[in-house]
Write a protein that holds these residues in place. Structure first.
Motif, short mmCIF file in Angstrom:
data_model
loop_
_atom_site.label_atom_id
_atom_site.label_comp_id
_atom_site.label_asym_id
_atom_site.label_seq_id
_atom_site.Cartn_x
_atom_site.Cartn_y
_atom_site.Cartn_z
N PHE A 1 0.83 -1.42 0.15
CA PHE A 1 -0.07 0.12 0.21
C PHE A 1 0.59 1.44 -0.01
CE2 PHE A 1 -2.86 -3.13 1.95
CZ PHE A 1 -4.09 -2.94 1.15
N LEU A 2 0.29 2.24 -0.53
CA LEU A 2 0.75 3.52 -0.71
C LEU A 2 0.04 4.72 0.09
CD1 LEU A 2 1.22 2.63 -3.70
CD2 LEU A 2 3.01 4.36 -3.72
N ALA A 3 0.20 5.75 0.55
CA ALA A 3 -0.31 6.72 0.98
C ALA A 3 -0.08 8.26 0.69
CB ALA A 3 -0.69 6.53 2.51
N ASN A 4 -1.27 8.91 0.15
CA ASN A 4 -0.65 10.47 0.05
C ASN A 4 -0.75 11.29 1.38
OD1 ASN A 4 -0.25 10.90 -2.52
ND2 ASN A 4 -2.44 10.39 -2.99
N ILE A 5 0.20 11.81 1.90
CA ILE A 5 0.32 12.37 3.17
C ILE A 5 0.56 14.19 2.77
CG2 ILE A 5 1.01 10.61 4.53
CD1 ILE A 5 3.90 12.10 4.80
N THR A 6 0.08 15.01 3.72
CA THR A 6 0.21 16.65 3.54
C THR A 6 0.88 16.79 4.99
OG1 THR A 6 -1.85 16.56 2.43
CG2 THR A 6 -0.95 18.51 3.08
N ILE A 7 2.13 17.43 4.63
CA ILE A 7 3.14 18.01 5.53
C ILE A 7 3.59 19.17 5.29
CG2 ILE A 7 5.14 17.19 4.36
CD1 ILE A 7 6.13 15.98 7.03
N GLY A 8 3.65 20.04 6.33
CA GLY A 8 4.34 21.38 6.38
C GLY A 8 3.50 22.45 6.13
N PRO B 1 3.88 26.00 3.86
CA PRO B 1 2.57 25.77 3.13
C PRO B 1 2.61 24.25 2.96
CG PRO B 1 4.01 26.68 1.50
CD PRO B 1 4.66 27.21 2.98
N ALA B 2 1.29 23.51 2.90
CA ALA B 2 1.08 22.14 2.63
C ALA B 2 1.75 21.75 1.43
CB ALA B 2 -0.49 22.11 2.82
N SER B 3 2.72 20.31 1.64
CA SER B 3 3.00 19.63 0.62
C SER B 3 2.79 18.50 0.71
CB SER B 3 4.82 19.86 0.95
OG SER B 3 5.44 19.12 -0.09
N GLU B 4 2.00 17.91 -0.40
CA GLU B 4 1.81 16.41 -0.40
C GLU B 4 2.62 15.52 -0.99
OE1 GLU B 4 -1.45 14.66 -3.41
OE2 GLU B 4 -2.54 15.43 -1.79
N GLN B 5 3.07 14.65 -0.31
CA GLN B 5 4.12 13.47 -0.51
C GLN B 5 3.27 12.18 -0.43
OE1 GLN B 5 7.36 14.38 -1.17
NE2 GLN B 5 6.37 16.56 -0.77
N LEU B 6 3.93 11.22 -1.59
CA LEU B 6 3.37 9.90 -1.81
C LEU B 6 4.49 9.06 -0.90
CD1 LEU B 6 1.30 8.02 -3.02
CD2 LEU B 6 3.05 7.83 -5.10
N VAL B 7 3.79 8.27 0.00
CA VAL B 7 4.76 7.30 0.78
C VAL B 7 4.20 6.07 0.87
CG1 VAL B 7 5.70 9.04 2.35
CG2 VAL B 7 3.46 7.83 2.96
N ASN C 1 18.26 14.47 8.54
CA ASN C 1 17.95 15.28 9.69
C ASN C 1 16.73 14.63 10.15
OD1 ASN C 1 19.44 17.75 8.22
ND2 ASN C 1 19.62 17.93 10.25
N LEU C 2 16.51 14.49 11.75
CA LEU C 2 15.49 14.06 12.37
C LEU C 2 14.78 15.54 12.83
CD1 LEU C 2 16.73 11.31 14.73
CD2 LEU C 2 15.27 11.09 12.43
N ALA C 3 13.52 15.50 12.24
CA ALA C 3 12.87 16.88 12.73
C ALA C 3 11.45 16.91 13.19
CB ALA C 3 13.11 17.68 11.20
N SER C 4 10.84 17.90 13.29
CA SER C 4 9.58 17.88 13.73
C SER C 4 8.74 18.83 12.69
CB SER C 4 8.98 18.44 15.19
OG SER C 4 9.67 19.89 15.27
N GLU C 5 7.54 18.52 12.59
CA GLU C 5 6.66 19.08 11.39
C GLU C 5 5.22 18.84 11.47
OE1 GLU C 5 6.26 21.26 9.77
OE2 GLU C 5 7.55 21.42 7.87
N LYS C 6 4.42 19.80 11.07
CA LYS C 6 3.03 19.59 10.82
C LYS C 6 2.71 18.39 10.03
CE LYS C 6 2.00 22.84 14.03
NZ LYS C 6 1.33 24.01 13.73
N LEU C 7 1.65 17.46 10.29
CA LEU C 7 1.07 16.61 9.45
C LEU C 7 -0.21 16.83 9.34
CD1 LEU C 7 2.03 14.31 7.63
CD2 LEU C 7 1.45 12.61 9.37
N VAL C 8 -1.03 16.81 8.20
CA VAL C 8 -2.56 17.37 8.18
C VAL C 8 -3.15 15.90 7.93
CG1 VAL C 8 -4.40 18.36 6.90
CG2 VAL C 8 -1.77 19.45 7.30
#
Length: 477
Positions: A116-123, A125-131, A207-214
């Motif tokens: 399975f894959l999923a689209n996530i929205t991070i950051g 402004p929002a950035s959509e990523q496929l994981v 880098n290990l970091a923190s961020e917003k996930l929608v």
């Protein structure tokens, strides 16, 4: 924010190989500052929609792929993952599991094996990523700029310097512990770093970091959560460039996993993954399959989680029935040994079920006793493993085949109908969708085929798995 200057590309099948603190050390919880939407006492369905790798919404979808090709890929990937899991356990037992001092966890096999894959929205402004979604991995990581030689991906690379909510995990006093507690390695110039190493010598680091996930919600809304730890990868030494996704969303259990950060609870509902047009692959807010936190669906029968060793979800398989007949199988063959071998795990990342020989042989013998009088055997093998196959069609010739029940401890059953138990490999042949493990100590993996038409809820803090047979569409009705 400090971002490494020397960077290269990014690999798509996760696995650390260094020390990570046990889940009993640091417990990371979602931020509840004024800028976040808190996880309230009333359950919120923090949902991510899943895309099966072979569905019409997947970048890997091939309308010309034959059933034989899809089946061969599924079997090869499932067998490879099972072999990898056993090697990973053996490596840990021999002390070869930890090979460097950077952040790490166990190695993941070829990403082609992930279902399975999923689209996530991070950051912001929002950035959509496929994981890729992987229950054998723990860290959420994506490719980030600057990245001079990243692998090709469909979404634009995530740009941390343009996100107002991105923050590297600090390494300056008194923040050094914040990095080491999540398995990172402090670098005076570049901050808290991670490195993922692979048996094939590929590596990904950053880098290990923190961020917003929608997250989407069941009422067509959105909720934003601060993720305290994720991997922003800048460097990769990959063996292939035929990738489309941005990184990995690990669902395995560890103190840095997204699962733990969102409260140690999630649920997954799988529909008919044979059908590329099945509604669970469509972007409907009514058909959310992966749900985190207090809104996860915990209904149906309950079986205990007996271990989260290596991030896996071990359960106890007590036996197997075909129709009304319980097979003569020693239940110990499915149990996790004191040395950490064998056992039974739930793993949606593995497509087909693989089974310890002590259980597989009696099951195969029973299936043969039912089908040998009516269907003709045909030879079919993958990776040197002979599969139990017959000339015939699943819908036409197996309509009266009895259901196969996997009896889990506590009274929970996973019942395999013909479409979960068998796979049509071409127009004239079908195979049992269960492959044998390589040895008598092999792990039994209840994969995605076996979990079709089930919602499986993981309440890790309570040590419970909930199993409910249901049409995924009904979960929101």
């Amino acid at each position: 924010m400090a971002i490494p200057i020397s960077i290269s590309r990014c690999l798509f099948f996760l696995l650390f190989i260094a020390t990570i603190p046990s889940s009993s050390s640091l417990r990371i919880r979602p931020s509840t500052n004024s800028h976040d939407t808190p996880i309230a006492s009333k359950p919120r369905k923090l949902a991510i929609k899943l895309i099966h790798r072979d569905s019409i919404l997947s970048p890997y979808y091939n309308p010309n792929a034959s059933p034989l090709e899809l089946t061969r890929n599924a079997i090869e990937a499932s067998v490879a993952r099972a072999r990898y899991y056993n090697k990973r356990i053996m490596a840990r037992r021999s002390g070869a599991y930890v090979i460097n001092e950077d952040a790490g966890a166990p190695l993941v096999p070829d990403f082609l094996g992930l279902a399975f894959l999923a689209n996530i929205t991070i950051g912001e402004p929002a950035s959509e990523q496929l994981v890729m979604v992987d229950t054998a991995s723990t860290l959420l990581w994506i490719q980030c700029t600057p990245c001079l030689t990243c692998q090709r991906q469909i979404p634009l690379l995530f740009e941390p310097l343009k996100s107002s909510t991105y923050s590297n995990i600090p390494c300056t006093p008194p923040g050094t512990a914040a990095c080491t507690d999540v398995g990172g390695k402090c670098d005076p110039t570049n901050g808290c770093l991670f490195r993922l190493s692979y048996f094939d010598r590929t590596e990904v680091s950053g880098n290990l970091a923190s961020e917003k996930l929608v997250f989407g919600t069941s009422d067509d809304g959105k909720v934003t959560i601060t993720i305290k730890v994720f991997g922003c990868a800048h460097e990769n030494r990959a063996l292939t460039s035929d990738n489309q996704q941005s990184g990995i969303l690990g669902l395995g259990y560890d103190n840095i996993s997204l699962t733990e950060q969102l409260g140690g609870k999630f649920s997954i509902c799988l529909g008919d993954i044979h059908d590329p047009n099945y509604p669970h692959n469509k972007l409907s807010t009514l058909l959310t399959l992966l749900i985190f936190g207090e809104g996860a669906v915990f209904e149906g029968d309950v079986t205990p989680i007996v271990s989260t060793q290596d991030g896996f979800y071990y359960v106890t398989l007590d036996g197997i029935s075909v129709g009304e007949e319980k097979l003569n199988i020693d239940p110990n063959v499915f149990k996790l040994s004191s040395s950490g071998q064998g056992g039974t795990i739930l793993d949606t990342g593995t497509t087909m079920m693989t089974m310890n020989r002590g259980g597989y042989d009696p099951l195969q013998n029973k299936v043969q006793s039912i089908l040998n009088g009516s269907l003709q055997r045909t030879d079919f093998s993958i990776e040197g493993i002979p599969m139990l196959c017959y000339n015939g069609e699943v819908d036409r010739d197996l309509s009266s085949f009895p259901a196969v029940s996997l009896h889990l401890a506590g009274g929970a059953d996973i019942v395999l109908d013909t479409h979960s138990m068998f796979r049509q490999v071409n127009g004239v042949a079908l195979c049992m969708a269960v492959a044998p493990a390589d040895n008598v100590e092999g792990m039994t993996i209840i994969g995605a085929f076996a979990q079709q038409s089930y919602n499986v809820g993981y309440d890790i803090a309570a040590g419970k798995v909930y199993v409910q047979r249901i049409d995924c569409e009904l979960l929101e009705s």
